[in-house]
Design an enzyme around this catalytic site. Structure first.
Site, PDB file in Angstrom:
ATOM      1  N   GLU A  64       0.838  -1.203   0.000  1.00  0.00           N
ATOM      2  CA  GLU A  64       0.000   0.000   0.000  1.00  0.00           C
ATOM      3  C   GLU A  64       0.872   1.250   0.000  1.00  0.00           C
ATOM      4  OE1 GLU A  64      -3.798   1.905   2.404  1.00  0.00           O
ATOM      5  OE2 GLU A  64      -2.184   0.942   3.550  1.00  0.00           O
ATOM      6  N   TRP A  86      -8.674  -1.514   0.119  1.00  0.00           N
ATOM      7  CA  TRP A  86      -9.405  -0.308  -0.271  1.00  0.00           C
ATOM      8  C   TRP A  86     -10.715  -0.620  -0.992  1.00  0.00           C
ATOM      9  CZ3 TRP A  86      -8.885   4.854   0.653  1.00  0.00           C
ATOM     10  CH2 TRP A  86      -7.699   5.287   1.279  1.00  0.00           C
ATOM     11  N   TYR A 128      -4.368   9.865  -0.951  1.00  0.00           N
ATOM     12  CA  TYR A 128      -2.983  10.073  -0.533  1.00  0.00           C
ATOM     13  C   TYR A 128      -1.972  10.288  -1.659  1.00  0.00           C
ATOM     14  CZ  TYR A 128      -4.703   8.284   3.958  1.00  0.00           C
ATOM     15  OH  TYR A 128      -5.399   8.102   5.123  1.00  0.00           O
ATOM     16  N   CYS A 180      -6.342   9.959   6.830  1.00  0.00           N
ATOM     17  CA  CYS A 180      -6.214   9.701   8.261  1.00  0.00           C
ATOM     18  C   CYS A 180      -4.798  10.028   8.721  1.00  0.00           C
ATOM     19  CB  CYS A 180      -6.566   8.249   8.569  1.00  0.00           C
ATOM     20  SG  CYS A 180      -8.288   7.828   8.252  1.00  0.00           S
ATOM     21  N   ARG A 216      -4.803  12.139  12.174  1.00  0.00           N
ATOM     22  CA  ARG A 216      -5.970  12.796  12.777  1.00  0.00           C
ATOM     23  C   ARG A 216      -6.958  11.787  13.340  1.00  0.00           C
ATOM     24  NH1 ARG A 216     -10.652  12.027  10.117  1.00  0.00           N
ATOM     25  NH2 ARG A 216     -10.411  11.181   8.019  1.00  0.00           N
ATOM     26  N   ASP A 219      -7.972   4.071  13.636  1.00  0.00           N
ATOM     27  CA  ASP A 219      -8.605   2.796  13.993  1.00  0.00           C
ATOM     28  C   ASP A 219      -7.498   1.953  14.628  1.00  0.00           C
ATOM     29  OD1 ASP A 219      -9.511   0.172  14.028  1.00  0.00           O
ATOM     30  OD2 ASP A 219     -10.241   0.187  11.968  1.00  0.00           O
TER      31      ASP A 219
END
Length: 314
Positions: A64, A86, A128, A180, A216, A219
């Site tokens: 990834e 994803w 990203y 994230c 930010r 999980d």
């Protein structure tokens, strides 16, 4: 005896179970949440901080990261590498838009076999990689943040501006998922006396390179183990490209949360003892950051506890 660094992760989970703020979240699943956390991992001895209290599929995490570095945003290229993490977001969008409750396997097969379908339903928007490599400013000019970072590390490693991020306010509403892990800031230390007065590195100079990641939203069960592994891999790659030694990986979390359907996961790993982290060696030095492959990552000594299944909240 030095405390195993993985206890930082386990302590966060215990804190969430004991003191987490119970709240309804975007997904509707519900979480136990806290605000503000930090972990530090020393990579200077080739340590690869892949958690051991459950098996982390580190190759998937690194793949990834390599995908992010290409600047691509379509899941087709990920699926070709057997990375399915994803798929949930475009699949959910497809089902809601068409009413077709297609299975994940069938959806992924269609993405792989039909380029037109992939272009329509497999793109995640400007997530990203797009922001890292092709940030477009108000004049239409593209900015490659990764290339700029590496250039600065080579020419002015004492700079306080060595960072990249993905929180592009003008494009958030076009993203399948808002970033994230948002901000990656690098810090070079132990630069030799041969560095020039402006902080540029002299020939053969080696220092230590550290990375602080600001996230930010985290999980803690499913996301964080992947994030830490891939961020460590990134630090190893960038350090190699600029002739430095990996230093510390510092992770800073904002809203750190445990989903309510991950409570069994939490109790299971808290009952396990961490084992030694594996080591990472890069098998070759590519000419640029763009040319790393998963085969370049040689990991030894990884002996984790068994994997644990937990559902993804979309």
């Amino acid at each position: 005896m030095r405390r195993h660094p993985e206890y930082q992760y386990l302590d966060l989970i215990q804190h969430l179970l004991d003191n987490g703020d119970r709240r309804i979240d975007r997904t509707g699943v519900g979480t136990l949440s806290m605000f503000g956390a930090m972990m530090r991992f020393d990579l200077s001895d080739a340590t690869f901080p892949v958690y051991t209290t459950k098996r982390v599929f580190w190759k998937t995490a690194v793949k990834e990261m390599l995908w992010f570095l290409t600047g691509q945003t379509n899941i087709q290229s990920l699926l070709k590498e057997n990375v399915r993490i994803w798929t949930d977001w475009p699949l959910d969008k497809y089902r809601k838009s068409t009413g077709d409750m297609i299975s994940q396997d069938a959806f992924e097969s269609k993405i792989l076999s039909d380029d037109g379908f992939a272009a329509t339903w497999g793109d995640l928007g400007p997530v990203y990689g797009k922001q890292w490599r092709k940030w477009v400013d108000s004049t239409g000019k593209e900015h490659d943040q990764i290339a700029t970072l590496i250039h600065t590390l080579k020419t002015n490693p004492a700079s306080r501006r060595m960072l990249f991020h993905a929180w592009n306010v003008g494009e958030l509403d076009q993203m399948a998922l808002n970033p994230c892990h948002m901000t990656y800031q690098f810090y070079a230390s132990e630069l030799s006396d041969s560095s020039s007065g402006d902080g540029s590195v002299g020939e053969g100079t080696r220092g230590k390179l550290s990375l602080m990641v600001g996230q930010r939203s985290c999980d803690i069960a499913l996301g964080n183990p992947f994030n830490i592994a891939q961020e460590a891999a990134l630090l190893h790659m960038v350090a190699q490209q600029v002739d430095m030694t990996p230093g510390q990986l510092i992770w800073v979390g904002g809203d750190v949360h445990l989903y309510l359907n991950h409570l069994e996961y939490a109790h299971t790993i808290l009952a396990r003892e961490p084992r030694p982290f594996p080591k990472l060696r890069l098998a070759r030095r590519p000419e640029s950051i763009d040319q790393y492959k998963i085969e370049d990552f040689e990991v030894t000594g990884y002996d984790p506890h068994a994997s644990i299944d937990a559902p993804v909240a979309v």
